[in-house]
Design an enzyme around this catalytic site. Structure first.
Site, PDB file in Angstrom:
ATOM      1  N   SER A  23       0.853  -1.193   0.000  1.00  0.00           N
ATOM      2  CA  SER A  23       0.000   0.000   0.000  1.00  0.00           C
ATOM      3  C   SER A  23       0.884   1.236   0.000  1.00  0.00           C
ATOM      4  CB  SER A  23      -0.898   0.002   1.240  1.00  0.00           C
ATOM      5  OG  SER A  23      -1.490   1.284   1.355  1.00  0.00           O
ATOM      6  N   HIS A  59      -1.280  -1.027  -4.337  1.00  0.00           N
ATOM      7  CA  HIS A  59      -2.584  -0.654  -3.776  1.00  0.00           C
ATOM      8  C   HIS A  59      -2.554   0.846  -3.491  1.00  0.00           C
ATOM      9  CE1 HIS A  59      -6.268  -1.388  -1.388  1.00  0.00           C
ATOM     10  NE2 HIS A  59      -5.750  -0.605  -0.467  1.00  0.00           N
ATOM     11  N   ASP A 118      -4.534   4.024  -1.998  1.00  0.00           N
ATOM     12  CA  ASP A 118      -5.626   4.372  -1.077  1.00  0.00           C
ATOM     13  C   ASP A 118      -6.084   5.803  -1.301  1.00  0.00           C
ATOM     14  OD1 ASP A 118      -6.084   2.088   0.676  1.00  0.00           O
ATOM     15  OD2 ASP A 118      -3.979   2.343   1.236  1.00  0.00           O
ATOM     16  N   MET A 142      -8.748   8.693  -0.319  1.00  0.00           N
ATOM     17  CA  MET A 142      -9.662   9.018   0.787  1.00  0.00           C
ATOM     18  C   MET A 142     -10.305  10.369   0.589  1.00  0.00           C
ATOM     19  SD  MET A 142      -7.159   8.197   3.927  1.00  0.00           S
ATOM     20  CE  MET A 142      -6.252   6.661   4.007  1.00  0.00           C
ATOM     21  N   HIS A 201      -8.287   1.809  -4.359  1.00  0.00           N
ATOM     22  CA  HIS A 201      -9.255   1.655  -3.261  1.00  0.00           C
ATOM     23  C   HIS A 201      -9.880   3.013  -2.971  1.00  0.00           C
ATOM     24  CE1 HIS A 201      -9.723   0.509   1.316  1.00  0.00           C
ATOM     25  NE2 HIS A 201     -10.885   0.670   0.701  1.00  0.00           N
ATOM     26  N   MET A 253     -11.954   5.091  -0.863  1.00  0.00           N
ATOM     27  CA  MET A 253     -12.644   5.279   0.426  1.00  0.00           C
ATOM     28  C   MET A 253     -13.350   6.624   0.319  1.00  0.00           C
ATOM     29  SD  MET A 253      -9.591   3.932   2.859  1.00  0.00           S
ATOM     30  CE  MET A 253      -8.376   4.059   1.572  1.00  0.00           C
ATOM     31  N   MET A 278     -12.029  -5.152   4.885  1.00  0.00           N
ATOM     32  CA  MET A 278     -11.205  -4.259   5.710  1.00  0.00           C
ATOM     33  C   MET A 278     -11.025  -4.885   7.092  1.00  0.00           C
ATOM     34  SD  MET A 278     -10.372  -1.708   3.805  1.00  0.00           S
ATOM     35  CE  MET A 278      -9.456  -0.879   5.107  1.00  0.00           C
ATOM     36  N   GLY A 315      -8.780   4.732   6.911  1.00  0.00           N
ATOM     37  CA  GLY A 315      -8.389   6.120   7.111  1.00  0.00           C
ATOM     38  C   GLY A 315      -6.908   6.293   7.421  1.00  0.00           C
ATOM     39  N   GLY A 347      -2.921   4.142   8.026  1.00  0.00           N
ATOM     40  CA  GLY A 347      -2.102   2.944   8.022  1.00  0.00           C
ATOM     41  C   GLY A 347      -1.679   2.605   9.444  1.00  0.00           C
ATOM     42  N   ASP A 386      -7.202  -6.045   3.878  1.00  0.00           N
ATOM     43  CA  ASP A 386      -6.501  -4.762   3.952  1.00  0.00           C
ATOM     44  C   ASP A 386      -6.594  -4.201   5.367  1.00  0.00           C
ATOM     45  OD1 ASP A 386      -5.394  -2.276   3.419  1.00  0.00           O
ATOM     46  OD2 ASP A 386      -7.076  -1.546   2.216  1.00  0.00           O
TER      47      ASP A 386
HETATM   48  C1  DX5 Z   1      -6.437   2.009   5.421  1.00  0.00           C
HETATM   49  C2  DX5 Z   1      -5.988   1.663   4.036  1.00  0.00           C
HETATM   50  C3  DX5 Z   1      -4.988   0.568   4.003  1.00  0.00           C
HETATM   51  C4  DX5 Z   1      -3.705   0.901   4.704  1.00  0.00           C
HETATM   52  C5  DX5 Z   1      -3.049  -0.363   5.141  1.00  0.00           C
HETATM   53  O1  DX5 Z   1      -7.297   3.100   5.349  1.00  0.00           O
HETATM   54  O2  DX5 Z   1      -7.092   1.268   3.238  1.00  0.00           O
HETATM   55  O3  DX5 Z   1      -4.731   0.162   2.670  1.00  0.00           O
HETATM   56  O4  DX5 Z   1      -2.810   1.625   3.906  1.00  0.00           O
HETATM   57  O5  DX5 Z   1      -1.925  -0.061   5.891  1.00  0.00           O
HETATM   58  P1  DX5 Z   1      -1.309  -1.048   6.958  1.00  0.00           P
HETATM   59  O6  DX5 Z   1      -0.883  -2.284   6.249  1.00  0.00           O
HETATM   60  O7  DX5 Z   1      -0.187  -0.267   7.553  1.00  0.00           O
HETATM   61  O8  DX5 Z   1      -2.412  -1.342   7.953  1.00  0.00           O
HETATM   62 ZN    ZN Z   2      -6.663   0.255   1.244  1.00  0.00          ZN
END
Ligand code: DX5
Ligand code: ZN
Length: 214
Positions: A9, A34, A36, A38, A68, A70, A139, A144, A146, A173
């Site tokens: 990610s 991946h 992300d 948001m 992804h 969000m 999820m 939101g 990592g 994820d």
């Molecule tokens: C969370 C994201 C994830 C995140 C995962 O909002 O959708 O993709 O980046 O990060 P890790 O692996 O650090 O939990």
């Molecule tokens: Zn994600």
């Protein structure tokens, strides 16, 4: 059994060197990147937009782009992400739009549609969409940010989806490391997203291979 895929990610890469983060994923043999995306209505944070997807395409054209969204209204942003080079688009079952129609539009654009589900949402909400997606994203953290802790209860959703549709891809994820990745695979996942764990590895290639060989 399906081949295990590992997707770093980019959210966990150095924000000052996202290009380097894409290259690092490619050079170490990632199955895809991946990305992300948001908006602050859907999650309490803001990340990046289509320009970063386009940068990933320019940097590593051969590295598959898993996007992804969000977002509360992903339906309004399909074209910018498709134009930027998204290949899979994941939208949330909790989005405030016609989710089924949005998934159909993603497929009509020639992209791969996927449905994502948050930890607090009942898995049955996915049922009406299982026939029109190629992939389900479970999820295992509240989206939101990592580097959060894996919510083990969400593994029941992977088992449920795997039982309903043995052929669907199931992605996990949030909080994935070697142990939680292994547990998720045992629960039916075949695609693992991992951010903070993979990007902090001195040897990202080995960490991804270990996950694939679980
Ligand atoms: C969370 C994201 C994830 C995140 C995962 O909002 O959708 O993709 O980046 O990060 P890790 O692996 O650090 O939990
Ligand atoms: Zn994600």
């Amino acid at each position: 059994m399906k081949k295990i895929q590992v997707l770093p990610s980019l959210l966990a890469a150095d924000v000052g060197d996202l290009r380097g983060g894409v290259k690092r994923a490619e050079e170490n043999g990632a199955d895809a990147i991946h990305l992300d995306i948001m908006d602050p209505h859907f999650v309490p944070n803001i990340s990046f937009g289509p320009d970063v997807v386009a940068m990933a395409k320019r940097t590593s054209p051969g590295l598959y782009r898993n996007v992804h969204l969000m977002m509360l209204r992903p339906d309004l942003y399909l074209k910018p992400f498709a134009d930027a080079g998204a290949q899979t688009i994941q939208i949330h079952v909790e989005a405030d739009c016609d989710v089924g129609n949005t998934l159909i539009r993603i497929r009509e654009m020639g992209l791969r549609p996927a449905i994502a589900i948050n930890p607090e949402t009942e898995v049955e909400k996915l049922k009406e969409f299982l026939g029109i997606v190629d992939e389900v994203l479970v999820m295992t953290v509240h989206p939101g940010f990592g580097a959060q802790k894996f919510i083990a209860e969400c593994m029941d959703k992977m088992r449920w989806v795997r039982a309903q549709r043995p052929n669907l891809d199931i992605m996990v994820d949030g909080g994935i490391n070697y142990e939680t990745g292994k547990a998720s695979i045992e629960a039916g996942a075949n695609m693992l997203v991992s951010g903070s764990y993979l990007y902090k590895q001195p040897d990202m290639r080995k960490a991804m291979e270990d996950l694939r060989n679980v």
